[in-house]
Design an enzyme around this catalytic site. Structure first.
Site, short mmCIF file in Angstrom:
data_model
loop_
_atom_site.label_atom_id
_atom_site.label_comp_id
_atom_site.label_asym_id
_atom_site.label_seq_id
_atom_site.Cartn_x
_atom_site.Cartn_y
_atom_site.Cartn_z
N GLU A 72 -21.03 73.22 117.97
CA GLU A 72 -19.98 72.78 118.89
C GLU A 72 -18.89 73.83 119.04
O GLU A 72 -18.23 73.90 120.08
CB GLU A 72 -19.37 71.46 118.43
N PHE A 134 -19.07 55.52 109.86
CA PHE A 134 -19.93 56.69 109.85
C PHE A 134 -19.54 57.63 111.00
O PHE A 134 -19.39 57.21 112.13
CB PHE A 134 -21.40 56.27 110.00
N GLN A 135 -19.35 58.88 110.68
CA GLN A 135 -18.97 59.92 111.64
C GLN A 135 -17.65 59.62 112.35
O GLN A 135 -17.48 59.96 113.52
CB GLN A 135 -20.09 60.19 112.64
N LYS A 184 -17.53 54.41 121.70
CA LYS A 184 -18.85 54.08 122.25
C LYS A 184 -18.84 52.81 123.09
O LYS A 184 -19.53 52.73 124.11
CB LYS A 184 -19.84 53.93 121.09
N MET A 495 -11.11 95.28 110.08
CA MET A 495 -9.66 95.17 110.24
C MET A 495 -9.00 94.82 108.91
O MET A 495 -7.90 95.29 108.60
CB MET A 495 -9.34 94.11 111.31
#
Ligand SMILES: Cc1ncc(C[n+]2csc(CCOP(=O)(O)OP(=O)(O)O)c2C)c(N)n1
Lengths: 585, 218
Positions: A72, A134-135, A184, A495
């Site tokens: 993502e 969940f999630q 949802k 760097m």
């Protein structure tokens, strides 16, 4: 917004011709997709998942091209870069929880660089919110500090309008990322409500037309300047004000420096252009900033990488600051002459108000003299090791003028910005404010999809930056995207190594990267083409072959691991005291 | 590759001309007339906001992450349906106060925001729970500060006081001698003096006749 035409998209390959191409609004998720279609969205980047599945299901019947990314973070960077190149906000999608948190880096990046972007995230059903389901993640909570605004959708009837509003808000005034969190039940809930035309909320209407008194005061200040200097920031690019800004500079013969996000606002080979100022900007740009008596700053937030120490920044200058965001006025550098409004409009108005150009011939000559006194150059030995700056110059030479360049973050980013000559806006796509390693490859994917087919896209990456999002190569291969990745491989997180040598007495703790993989082989494993280049002699052929290859290609340039980026203004130091070598730090 | 070992050239840092000018911490050019740094001052900001979930956390979160020094924050509905007023006491130098206002104005739910004048009407409410051993004396002090006794028992007495910040501070001091067990202060809330508008563009309305949100001219 943008004059550029979008690439025509392939219809969803699973859609047969007799299936409807327009989504009927039957549910929250179809309303979301309709809102995207209304907004003219043709491409979206994302990853599937439980809570976002209804939205994807609605996309199944849409003409919107969905590009599945490997991660993502890749989706949010791709959407960001898509927006930078295209002009309209890029769109990314993710599921709830880990999907949403993976988007966060890209959202924060877009926020720092004022890039218009819309993120859509799935969420657990409304009645489970707050239960650590969940999630579940408090996505609006997590992203509140890094979005222009975020929305928690509450009803299938209004979710379409919310998405339309969020899209419009992302582009309105000072651009930035917006997010809509989609529980949802809202996505699945029934509705036949067609979303209306998306517009930004009443409470977020910026003042675009500048105030008369402000315009007049600014015009008078510029007229009487003896050493005027224009500073073009990212706002000139994103405000589509480059034409007006360039005209103003040439008409009044005022030298121009840019910020790093402002690169391309002025052609870098124009005689009035001193390139970009700041920590690794050119010596002449930093000299000009240090000595100007009137700094006309347009669309910049005066980031500390630009200003160095505030006390010594443009210490003699009256500051004219044009910006669409009133909160940027006097945030870091006090504006003696603020002008709040749309950049192009403000320049036009100030120009019309001016009765004479400032008399600055001597100053223009002085700026020219500085370009001769502090030329950009690097030590090029007869033999190896290969200098990274040379590679950048060779790539620039081998590619068309308007090539789009994306980058990771580190030394290679600075060399790309220093040694590539940019002539047009929206061609330099990099992570400025947040400085996100791993930005380059997904950004190249986003840029590629926003660009015209005949345009060239090159990603100048670091070995470590490339590894951070290398999995997106699979996407470039799957979509057969013509992208050339040029890794300036110094086997260091360079760097960091440079700072350790300069400020930590050479203790190179955790800076080595000698174990990095054989990138050419890895590229081939992904299905792309790969080259390894160790010497000057191999450079032209590898570049030619990679550019000629129609698909993703990766050239692993093994460059001098000891090379450092100069000039350099040490952090918090005075711009005029930039170091040309390490012992001047 | 020929002419090896070129590189960046030009005079060393100290050999270059440098102007004498300076800016202060607020980025203001220091000229002899305006040399001074800005001192923090205490002021009250009032904002009309859309009364939607999370608005308070957006406002408070913004203040926290930008390091604005908030002394107190109160919130409550107004007479306009769907609007709330947030009153904020802040202590910052002038440029800081200006920044808070502008940054808050950018928040989507913020409809309008303004700073109150010195003559604004300000008040705070406090509940004080003190030991109940000397009820007469507690009562006398409560009277003195125009307070009310809300709850009294053999062990504790709880009083309510309202007024401006100084009055409340004085009263709290006066109650200390009885032994304060618990204290709850609401923080200041305020309205502009007389007919002046508290927040720019604010339209009066009574309950039942909501006005439209005022477009923000920010
Ligand atoms: C996500 C992330 N982590 C850490 C850093 C800190 N950082 C800045 S530059 C840099 C080194 C980058 O190395 P590489 O990509 O190989 O580029 P080079 O500097 O060698 O050109 C690091 C670790 C960062 N900018 N971003």
């Amino acid at each position: 917004m943008s004059e550029r035409t979008a690439t025509t998209t392939d219809p969803n390959p699973t859609t047969t011709p007799d299936e409807p191409t327009e989504t009927e609004v039957t549910s929250g998720s179809t309303a979301v997709v309709r809102a995207l279609e209304n907004a003219g969205v043709d491409t979206a980047f994302g990853v599937q998942g439980g809570a976002i599945m209804p939205i994807y299901d609605a996309l199944y019947h849409s003409d919107i091209r969905h590009v599945t990314m490997a991660h993502e973070q890749g989706a949010s960077h791709a959407a960001d870069a898509y927006g930078v190149v295209h002009g309209d906000p890029g769109v990314c999608l993710a599921t709830s929880g880990p999907g949403a948190t993976n988007l966060v880096t890209g959202i924060a990046d877009a926020n720092m660089d004022s890039d218009a972007m819309l993120a859509l995230t799935g969420q657990v059903p409304s009645d489970m919110v707050g239960s650590d389901a969940f999630q579940e993640t408090d996505t609006t909570g997590v992203t509140a500090p890094i979005t222009k605004h975020n929305y928690f959708a509450t009803s299938p009837d209004t979710v379409g309008d919310t998405v339309g509003e969020a899209f419009a808000l992302a582009a309105e005034g000072r651009p930035g990322p917006t997010l809509v969190d989609l529980p949802k039940d809202v996505s699945l809930g029934e509705t036949d409500r067609e979303p209306g035309p998306g517009k930004a909320p009443e409470t977020c209407r910026p003042r675009t037309e500048p105030d008369d008194a402000e315009v007049e005061a600014a015009a008078r200040a510029i007229e009487r300047a003896e050493k005027p200097l224009l500073l073009f920031g990212g706002g000139v690019v994103k405000g589509d004000a480059t034409d007006v800004a360039r005209q103003f500079a040439t008409e009044h013969q005022i030298p121009v420096v840019t910020t790093m996000p402002g690169i391309g606002a002025m052609p870098e080979d124009h005689e009035l252009c001193l390139s970009w100022a700041g920590m690794h900007g050119t010596g002449y740009a930093n000299m000009a900033i240090t000595h100007t008596d009137c700094l006309i700053a347009i669309g910049t937030r005066f980031d500390d990488r630009l200003t160095g120490g505030i006390d010594t920044f443009a210490p003699e200058a009256a500051v004219v600051h044009i910006d669409i965001d009133p909160a940027e006025i006097s945030k870091n550098i006090h504006a003696d002459y603020p002008v709040v409004g749309d950049a192009g409009r403000a320049i036009e108005r100030v120009d019309a108000e001016m009765t004479a150009s400032p008399d600055a011939r001597e100053w223009v000559e002085q700026c020219q003299a500085w370009t001769d006194e502090y030329p950009m150059d690097y030590a090029a030995p007869d033999n190896e090791p290969l200098k990274p700056q040379f590679v950048v110059e060779a790539l620039d030479e081998a590619t068309p003028d308007e090539t789009i360049v994306t980058s990771g973050v580190g030394q290679h980013q600075m060399w790309a910005a220093q040694y590539w000559t940019f002539r047009e806006p929206r061609r330099w796509v990099s992570s400025h404010g947040l400085g996100t390693m791993g930005y380059g490859l997904p950004a190249a994917i986003g840029a590629r999809l926003a660009a015209d087919d005949d345009e060239t896209v090159v990603c100048v990456d670091g070995d470590a930056s490339f590894l951070m999002t290398i999995q997106e190569l699979s996407v470039a291969v799957r979509e057969n995207l013509d992208i050339t990745v040029a890794i300036l491989n110094n086997e260091y997180i360079g760097m960091v190594r440079q700072w350790q040598d300069a400020f930590f007495e050479g203790r190179r703790m955790a800076a080595g990267y000698e174990w990095c993989p054989q990138f050419d082989k890895l590229a081939e494993a992904f299905g792309a083409r790969g080259w390894t280049v160790n010497s000057y002699e191999e450079v032209p052929d590898a570049i030619e072959e990679a550019l000629a290859y129609d698909g993703p290609s990766v050239i692993d340039f093994h460059v001098d691991p000891a090379e450092n980026v100069y000039p350099m203004v040490s952090s918090g130091g005075a711009n005029g005291k930039f170091a040309l070598t390490e012992d001047q730090l | 590759m020929s002419d090896s070992q070129r590189g960046l050239q030009g005079p060393a840092p100290e050999e270059r001309p440098h102007p004498d000018g300076r800016r202060n911490a607020q980025g203001i050019r220091i000229d002899p007339e305006a040399e001074s740094e800005h001192e923090p001052r205490r002021t009250v900001l009032s904002a009309i906001v859309e009364h939607e979930p999370g608005v308070l956390s957006r406002v408070a979160g913004l203040a926290a992450r930008r390091q604005f020094n908030i002394e107190s924050l109160t919130v409550g509905p107004t007479t306009v349906d769907g609007h709330a007023r947030i009153t904020m006491v802040v202590e910052e130098p002038d440029p800081g106060i200006d920044q808070i206002e502008k940054q808050l104005a950018k928040l989507k739910p913020v409809i309008s925001i303004g700073e109150l004048d010195d003559d604004a009407v300000r008040a705070e409410l406090v509940l004080l729970k003190v030991r109940g051993e000397e009820p007469d004396k507690v009562h006398a002090i409560t009277e003195m500060y125009d307070g009310q006794t809300l709850d009294a028992g053999p062990e504790t007495i709880t009083v309510q006081l309202t007024g401006d910040e100084h009055k409340i501070d004085d009263a709290v001091d006066a109650f200390r001698r009885f032994g304060i067990i618990e204290i709850a202060r609401t923080g200041q809330t305020a309205l502009a003096h007389g007919a002046k508008k508290t927040v720019p563009g604010e339209e009066p309305a009574t309950s039942g006749e909501p006005t439209k949100p005022t477009p923000n001219t920010k």
